[in-house]
Design an enzyme around this catalytic site. Structure first.
Site, PDB file in Angstrom:
ATOM      1  N   SER A  12       0.849  -1.262  -0.348  1.00 55.74           N
ATOM      2  CA  SER A  12       0.594  -0.052  -0.552  1.00 55.74           C
ATOM      3  C   SER A  12       1.158   1.345  -0.002  1.00 55.74           C
ATOM      4  O   SER A  12       2.450   1.589   0.153  1.00 55.74           O
ATOM      5  CB  SER A  12      -0.718  -0.091   1.394  1.00 55.74           C
ATOM      6  OG  SER A  12      -0.325   0.211   1.950  1.00 55.74           O
ATOM      7  N   LYS A  13       0.238   2.226   0.037  1.00 60.17           N
ATOM      8  CA  LYS A  13       1.289   3.733  -0.351  1.00 60.17           C
ATOM      9  C   LYS A  13       1.988   3.615   1.473  1.00 60.17           C
ATOM     10  O   LYS A  13       2.566   4.206   1.538  1.00 60.17           O
ATOM     11  CB  LYS A  13       0.167   5.059   0.077  1.00 60.17           C
ATOM     12  CG  LYS A  13      -0.728   4.863  -1.004  1.00 60.17           C
ATOM     13  CD  LYS A  13      -1.227   6.932  -1.790  1.00 60.17           C
ATOM     14  CE  LYS A  13      -1.837   6.328  -2.703  1.00 60.17           C
ATOM     15  NZ  LYS A  13      -3.047   6.727  -2.745  1.00 60.17           N
ATOM     16  N   ARG A  14       1.670   3.500   1.872  1.00 55.57           N
ATOM     17  CA  ARG A  14       2.531   2.870   3.183  1.00 55.57           C
ATOM     18  C   ARG A  14       4.273   2.524   2.752  1.00 55.57           C
ATOM     19  O   ARG A  14       4.823   3.173   3.847  1.00 55.57           O
ATOM     20  CB  ARG A  14       1.953   2.034   4.757  1.00 55.57           C
ATOM     21  CG  ARG A  14       1.508   2.562   5.791  1.00 55.57           C
ATOM     22  CD  ARG A  14       1.021   1.106   6.329  1.00 55.57           C
ATOM     23  NE  ARG A  14       0.891   0.547   6.494  1.00 55.57           N
ATOM     24  CZ  ARG A  14       1.346  -1.062   5.726  1.00 55.57           C
ATOM     25  NH1 ARG A  14       2.239  -0.525   7.225  1.00 55.57           N
ATOM     26  NH2 ARG A  14       0.647  -1.914   5.414  1.00 55.57           N
TER      27      ARG A  14
ATOM     28  N   GLY B  63       5.287   3.184   0.505  1.00 64.69           N
ATOM     29  CA  GLY B  63       6.171   4.021  -0.273  1.00 64.69           C
ATOM     30  C   GLY B  63       5.687   4.236  -1.780  1.00 64.69           C
ATOM     31  O   GLY B  63       4.535   3.951  -1.676  1.00 64.69           O
TER      32      GLY B  63
END
Ligand code: GLU
Length: 472
Positions: free
Chosen positions: A242-244, A246
């Site tokens: 996920s965006k977490r 990067g």
């Protein structure tokens, strides 16, 4: 003829998982001299955007995953889906259902409270000898697929092995809504059929759709393609990507300074292997790629490995190509790239030492904008012992030919004359010229700068240090 497709829904950017699906589908078609189709599944009018379509096209172009047919847009194929629905109604493989959303909700409630799994009860499904309810006046029916009620639907998944679902588990799927628009699974089926897709390679989040799609394909008398469902990609920490973690958008990797060939090579190894080969070109990948060596378990993203591959490709990349990629990055930071020092020469000097184009831009920037060396680095290297040596060196710089060998010879001569070791001169020069303690060989470093820049940086900073020292 092998025909594969990549069928993204344009609801966001092209993410890493989608790019890997596209790569595998593309490579499989290339391997077999087949056809790779690009299809934009844009029927969800609320979530699909033109920007997302563009992001997909940009991502595919950046990676060099060229399609042979398409892009086909599902929103442009509505008449075709409607025609197939009419055919199915006529053939009896689909039927009108007049149940309203409220009725359906009441039914589900009843089933849930009775401890049953909520499902359509088949009340509008025609059966021999069954009397159907009278359609309500003005009622707008949905169209349902007449799913087989007995037996199993099974396929030999090319990644996951045999998968079997009992037909009794499957509802009569709505294939057209009350307003006449076809539903997602139905459009996929019609397209895979009419586009002659032989191998459906897609994410395993679609495994649940496959039995329904196969049943509809069979009802249409279509050839059922082979399916390869790719396991998902986990982040470095083993959690769902996920965006977490990067960058998840492919174009973010471009922004972050990765070369497309490094990203492709990296994605190629993400859940697929060819012995121990880690580094391969797309030509090799297309020659080797098969579905037998795809791992059924989830693949884990490893940023370090991507960096390692990127560093490898940067080292081998043509320097003038790298210069064209680094120049806009410098300009975006407000750095004017002048003819001297030459960006190509700067990159030549540094491309073996970096992992990304952005690191290369960071280093190149110091050649165009005078650095402001940290006070502690100045204090550490501009020692009372080093200063006379540096002054001597600077005084003689105007008189030598401006080339690496002559600069190197002058450095040696000066340190010998002062009876000091090389780093006594090299370190202050590095810090004054670039603000950094670690640089390529100092003679080569100096030679990249125009002579007057070297004289200015060495003089200005040295004076600053002297006045700083006198203030202390
Ligand atoms: N449009 C679907 C998605 O973006 C893919 C459908 C398919 O490959 O069958 O997830």
């Amino acid at each position: 003829m092998i025909r594969t497709r990549f069928a993204p829904s344009p609801t966001g950017f092209l993410h890493i998982g989608g790019a890997r699906t596209a790569l595998f589908s593309w490579a499989y078609a290339r391997r077999h001299a087949g056809c790779f189709v690009l299809r934009i599944e844009d029927t969800d009018l609320v979530r699909s955007t033109p920007e997302a379509v563009q992001a997909i096209l940009d991502g595919m172009r950046w990676l060099g995953l060229s399609h042979d047919e398409g892009p086909f847009y599902q929103t442009q194929r509505m008449p075709r889906y409607r025609a197939v629905i009419e055919d199915m109604l006529a053939a009896g493989s689909a039927y009108h259902c007049y149940m309203t959303p409220d009725e359906l909700e009441r039914l589900r409630e009843e089933q849930r409270s009775g401890g049953l799994k909520p499902r359509y009860d088949g009340r509008w499904r025609p059966e021999p000898g069954k009397t159907l309810p009278t359609p309500p006046a003005g009622g707008q029916p949905v169209v349902r697929f007449r799913n087989p009620t007995t037996g199993v639907v099974a396929w030999d998944d090319l990644v996951k092995g045999r998968i079997e679902i009992a037909n009794s588990e499957l509802d009569d799927l709505v294939i057209a809504r009350a307003d006449g628009t076809p539903t997602y699974n139905f459009c996929v089926v019609v397209d895979d059929w009419e586009m002659g897709i032989t191998h459906v390679i897609r994410g395993d989040d679609h495994v649940n759709n496959t039995p329904r799609q196969i049943n509809i394909l069979r009802a249409l008398g279509a050839q059922v393609p082979l399916y390869a469902h790719l396991s998902m990609i986990l982040g470095d920490d083993g959690q769902k990507l996920s965006k977490r973690h990067g960058a998840v958008s492919v174009m973010q990797y471009d922004d972050d300074g990765y070369l497309p060939e490094a990203v492709l090579n990296y994605l190629g190894r993400l859940g697929w292997s060819h012995g121990d080969d880690e580094i391969f070109s797309m030509q090799q990948f297309c020659a080797w790629f098969d579905l037998d060596h795809i791992t059924a378990s989830a693949a884990q993203f490893n940023s370090e490995k991507l960096n390692w591959l990127n560093a490898h490709y940067l080292k081998r990349a043509d320097t003038s190509r790298l210069a064209t990629l680094v120049k806009p990055r410098l300009e975006a930071r407000g750095v004017t790239v002048t003819a001297a020092p030459s960006l190509v020469a700067i990159i030549d000097l540094h491309k073996e030492r970096v992992a990304t184009l952005n690191e290369l831009a960071d280093l190149a920037q110091t050649f165009y904008i005078d650095p402001q060396p940290k006070a502690e680095l100045l204090a550490k290297h501009l020692t009372p012992e080093a200063l006379p040596l540096l002054a001597d060196f600077v005084a003689r710089l105007p008189d030598i030919p401006w080339e690496v060998a002559a600069i190197g010879a002058l450095i040696k001569e000066c340190v010998t004359r002062h009876g000091l070791k090389m780093p006594r001169l090299a370190m202050p020069v590095r810090v004054l010229l670039t603000g950094l303690e670690q640089t390529p060989a100092v003679d080569a470093l100096i030679a990249v700068f125009p002579r007057e820049t070297v004289l200015r940086r060495l003089a200005v900073a040295r004076e600053a240090t002297l006045s700083q020292a006198s203030l202390l």
